[in-house]
Scaffold this motif. Sequence first.
Motif, short mmCIF file in Angstrom:
data_model
loop_
_atom_site.label_atom_id
_atom_site.label_comp_id
_atom_site.label_asym_id
_atom_site.label_seq_id
_atom_site.Cartn_x
_atom_site.Cartn_y
_atom_site.Cartn_z
N UNK A 26 0.83 -1.21 0.00
CA UNK A 26 0.00 0.00 0.00
C UNK A 26 0.86 1.26 0.00
N UNK A 27 1.92 1.23 0.78
CA UNK A 27 2.81 2.39 0.87
C UNK A 27 3.52 2.61 -0.47
N UNK A 28 4.04 1.53 -1.06
CA UNK A 28 4.73 1.63 -2.35
C UNK A 28 3.79 2.17 -3.42
N UNK A 29 2.59 1.62 -3.48
CA UNK A 29 1.63 2.06 -4.50
C UNK A 29 1.32 3.55 -4.35
N UNK A 30 1.23 4.03 -3.12
CA UNK A 30 0.93 5.44 -2.91
C UNK A 30 2.12 6.33 -3.28
N UNK A 31 3.32 5.93 -2.89
CA UNK A 31 4.51 6.71 -3.25
C UNK A 31 4.68 6.74 -4.77
N UNK A 32 4.41 5.61 -5.42
CA UNK A 32 4.58 5.52 -6.88
C UNK A 32 3.64 6.43 -7.65
N UNK A 33 2.66 7.01 -7.00
CA UNK A 33 1.79 7.98 -7.68
C UNK A 33 2.55 9.27 -8.00
N UNK A 34 3.60 9.55 -7.20
CA UNK A 34 4.35 10.79 -7.41
C UNK A 34 5.78 10.57 -7.89
N UNK A 35 6.34 9.40 -7.56
CA UNK A 35 7.71 9.09 -8.00
C UNK A 35 7.92 7.59 -7.90
N UNK A 36 8.84 7.06 -8.72
CA UNK A 36 9.08 5.62 -8.66
C UNK A 36 9.93 5.22 -7.46
N UNK A 37 9.53 4.14 -6.82
CA UNK A 37 10.31 3.57 -5.73
C UNK A 37 10.08 2.05 -5.76
N UNK A 38 11.12 1.30 -5.50
CA UNK A 38 11.03 -0.16 -5.54
C UNK A 38 10.40 -0.70 -4.27
N UNK A 39 9.65 -1.77 -4.42
CA UNK A 39 9.03 -2.44 -3.27
C UNK A 39 10.08 -2.84 -2.25
N UNK A 40 11.18 -3.41 -2.74
CA UNK A 40 12.22 -3.89 -1.81
C UNK A 40 12.86 -2.75 -1.03
N UNK A 41 12.96 -1.58 -1.65
CA UNK A 41 13.52 -0.42 -0.95
C UNK A 41 12.62 0.00 0.20
N UNK A 42 11.32 0.09 -0.06
CA UNK A 42 10.37 0.48 0.99
C UNK A 42 10.31 -0.60 2.07
N UNK A 43 10.36 -1.86 1.66
CA UNK A 43 10.35 -2.95 2.64
C UNK A 43 11.57 -2.86 3.56
N UNK A 44 12.74 -2.59 2.98
CA UNK A 44 13.96 -2.46 3.78
C UNK A 44 13.86 -1.30 4.76
N UNK A 45 13.38 -0.15 4.29
CA UNK A 45 13.27 1.03 5.16
C UNK A 45 12.22 0.80 6.25
N UNK A 46 11.11 0.15 5.91
CA UNK A 46 10.10 -0.17 6.93
C UNK A 46 10.67 -1.10 8.00
N UNK A 47 11.48 -2.05 7.58
CA UNK A 47 12.13 -2.96 8.53
C UNK A 47 13.10 -2.19 9.43
N UNK A 48 13.82 -1.25 8.86
CA UNK A 48 14.74 -0.42 9.64
C UNK A 48 13.95 0.43 10.64
N UNK A 49 12.85 1.03 10.19
CA UNK A 49 12.01 1.83 11.09
C UNK A 49 11.46 0.96 12.23
#
Length: 123
Positions: A26-49
């Motif tokens: 859900x987060x990736x899909x929303x960010x991708x509305x304004x700029x491209x970001x990879x699922x794995x990148x968001x998953x990694x950052x969410x894990x770090x958070x």
Amino acid sequence: MRRLGDLEAEIMDRLWRWRRPATVREIVDDINRTRPVAYTTVMTVATILHSKGWLLREQKEGRAWLYEPVRTREEYSAALMEDALSASEDRPVALTHFVGQMSPVERTALRKALREVGKRTDT
């Protein structure tokens, strides 16, 4: 307290606005509305958070995690203000400068907050 990085802030912003747990998808899909970001990148950052204590996570159906903030946006902002204030050698002077930059509406809100805190500590 360290300020959130750009992608960390984007993830937290969405979760704070949505006020509900969400999956990385859900987060990736929303960010991708304004700029491209990879699922794995968001998953990694969410894990770090999560490992930093910013996010709770619980298993959803299947393999996806549901993430939700541990602190509110306002608690985060307050911690940043405290950190900035603590950098000064003269906190009262720094606080005076900060209050001097506030709008009349913000100063009114500050007075109200001080009264509320005073009531809690007086009892």
